[in-house]
Design an enzyme around this catalytic site. Structure first.
Site, PDB file in Angstrom:
ATOM      1  N   LYS A 189       0.896  -1.287  -0.116  1.00  8.20           N
ATOM      2  CA  LYS A 189      -0.098   0.018   0.194  1.00  8.20           C
ATOM      3  C   LYS A 189       0.845   1.450  -0.023  1.00  8.20           C
ATOM      4  O   LYS A 189       2.073   1.042   0.252  1.00  8.20           O
ATOM      5  CB  LYS A 189      -0.783  -0.076   1.104  1.00  8.20           C
ATOM      6  CG  LYS A 189      -1.968  -1.325   1.239  1.00  8.20           C
ATOM      7  CD  LYS A 189      -2.888  -1.079   0.103  1.00  8.20           C
ATOM      8  CE  LYS A 189      -4.090  -1.914   0.176  1.00  8.20           C
ATOM      9  NZ  LYS A 189      -3.706  -2.983  -0.249  1.00  8.20           N
TER      10      LYS A 189
HETATM   11  C1  PLP Z   1      -9.801  -2.131  -1.328  1.00  6.53           C
HETATM   12  C2  PLP Z   1      -9.381  -2.960   0.099  1.00  6.53           C
HETATM   13  N1  PLP Z   1      -9.892  -3.070   0.961  1.00  6.53           N
HETATM   14  C3  PLP Z   1      -9.509  -3.668   2.123  1.00  6.53           C
HETATM   15  C4  PLP Z   1      -8.273  -4.195   2.072  1.00  6.53           C
HETATM   16  C5  PLP Z   1      -7.988  -5.108   3.265  1.00  6.53           C
HETATM   17  O1  PLP Z   1      -6.735  -4.603   3.781  1.00  6.53           O
HETATM   18  P1  PLP Z   1      -5.819  -5.321   4.785  1.00  6.53           P
HETATM   19  O2  PLP Z   1      -5.049  -6.377   4.046  1.00  6.53           O
HETATM   20  O3  PLP Z   1      -4.862  -4.314   5.618  1.00  6.53           O
HETATM   21  O4  PLP Z   1      -6.560  -5.963   5.931  1.00  6.53           O
HETATM   22  C6  PLP Z   1      -7.326  -4.208   1.016  1.00  6.53           C
HETATM   23  C7  PLP Z   1      -6.256  -4.734   0.975  1.00  6.53           C
HETATM   24  O5  PLP Z   1      -5.499  -5.297  -0.014  1.00  6.53           O
HETATM   25  C8  PLP Z   1      -7.979  -3.401  -0.167  1.00  6.53           C
HETATM   26  O6  PLP Z   1      -7.298  -3.249  -1.322  1.00  6.53           O
END
Ligand code: PLP
Length: 383
Positions: A189
């Protein structure tokens, strides 16, 4: 400078940490206190100020933040949460954690691949509790229209801001438009530390509930006990272990200082990519140059105009050492979702998933590498 080793010559993403980042983590490890503590509290303060939000609560992932946000919106068994299917599975899965049903709505178009407010409105039922808008690729979805729509129907607006730290709509930070905004610090990210997330809100009530639930609804944390503030605790509800640890918070704090600068570099490179891509026939490049200036410029998605060429173009690029990915396969077509929701059909979303390719991109990418990606893409498209 530390850099992650990746297999393709030109990877989708690359991370460069600075010596001061490594020192911040090492100093935390030497401190002897590794979980939720003073560095996390300081990161929350800095991030809340950056957003202009009243509360920022660090958690273990954006998935955890989404789960707690839906719970805070009162989402429970039998309820419905309207979400896009053109997103990562977590946006919908977190609704299932609450015993609720994710209801998938369409995106506007391949050029504007975010939730369509008109389609959201058509899918509202007496069981709808919340709408989750995703700011895909770091660009603002129509959070203003969605807020108005949610207010009119008495629904909670949740923002999935996993891609869009620091991005704005009408001068207001994304993540601050609804009841809660959920950020990700996952490894690829914009502000990555491996794993991590954060929920922001202006509601004191939501903040208190989320702070409690992220650590088992205990009336005091281990840090309080360690620092001699209390020696016992009660458990007053159903909570989770969604805590963020101190080394990651230290890394976040260290990286935060460069966030705006890195995003500015991402924007410059994105505009350069866009001008090169505008010379190619046969592709749609979502969003506009103008939107780049207020985005976090997280990734470079393109859509191949002609359906059915995605696998061939991506493998031609892979043969030339360039990694691409599909960002995103439609959630409702994943096996686990198909079993539960066999009748969902979203033609615009499905076409976007069948034609999208994401190109390599990171803030220290060179102009030469950008040129190479676009040349190879042009050749792959002409095959
Ligand atoms: C749009 C979106 N929402 C939620 C997530 C979930 O994030 P995390 O991996 O921090 O749980 C991601 C991660 O890839 C994402 O791209």
């Amino acid at each position: 400078m530390a850099s992650v080793e990746t297999f393709p010559e030109l990877p989708l993403f690359d991370l460069q940490l600075q010596p001061q980042d490594l020192e911040a983590v090492a100093e935390t490890l030497r401190s002897g206190w590794l979980t939720l503590g003073p560095r996390t509290a300081e990161f929350e303060r800095v991030f809340a100020e950056h957003l202009g939000a009243k509360h920022a609560i660090a958690v273990s992932s954006c998935t955890a933040a989404l789960h707690l946000a839906y719970l805070a919106a009162g989402v429970g068994p039998g309820d419905e949460v309207i979400v896009p299917a053109f997103t990562f599975a977590a946006t919908a899965t977190a609704a299932l954690y609450c015993g609720a049903t994710p209801v998938f709505a369409e995106i506007v178009s391949r050029a504007a691949p975010y939730l369509d407010p008109g389609d959201v409105e058509r899918r509202i039922t007496p069981r709808t509790k919340a709408v989750c808008v995703v700011h895909y690729a770091g660009y603002a979805a129509e959070a203003d229209r969605m807020k108005e729509l949610c207010d009119r129907h008495g629904l909670a607006l949740i923002e999935d801001v996993a891609h869009a730290p620091s991005a704005t709509l009408h001068g207001r930070k994304l993540g601050t438009w609804g009841l809660a905004g959920c950020f990700s610090f996952f490894s690829n990210k914009v502000l990555s530390v491996g794993e991590g997330g954060l929920l922001c809100t202006d509601s004191d009530e939501v903040a208190a509930q989320v702070r409690s639930q992220r650590s088992h609804c205990m009336t005091s944390g281990t840090w309080d006990r360690h620092s001699g503030r209390t020696d016992t605790y009660d458990v007053i509800g159903l909570g989770y272990n969604y805590r963020l640890d101190e080394p990651r918070s230290a890394l976040l704090l260290s990286r935060m200082g460069r966030l705006e600068q890195e995003i500015e570099r991402r924007r410059e490179l994105t505009l350069r990519y866009r001008s090169l891509l505008s010379l190619l026939d046969g592709i749609i490049v979502p969003f506009s140059d103008e939107e780049v200036h207020t985005s976090s410029a997280y990734v470079i998605p393109i859509m191949i105009e002609q359906d059915g060429r995605q696998a061939e173009v991506s493998s031609a690029m892979r043969e030339r050492g360039i990694q691409t990915s599909i960002f995103y396969p439609s959630i409702h077509l994943f096996s686990a979702y198909r079993e539960r929701f066999p009748d969902v059909s979203l033609p615009v979303t499905e076409l976007a998933s069948r034609t999208e390719l994401t190109l390599p991109f990171y803030p220290h990418m060179s102009h030469d590498d950008q040129d190479r990606v676009v040349t190879v893409l042009a050749e792959a498209l002409q095959r």
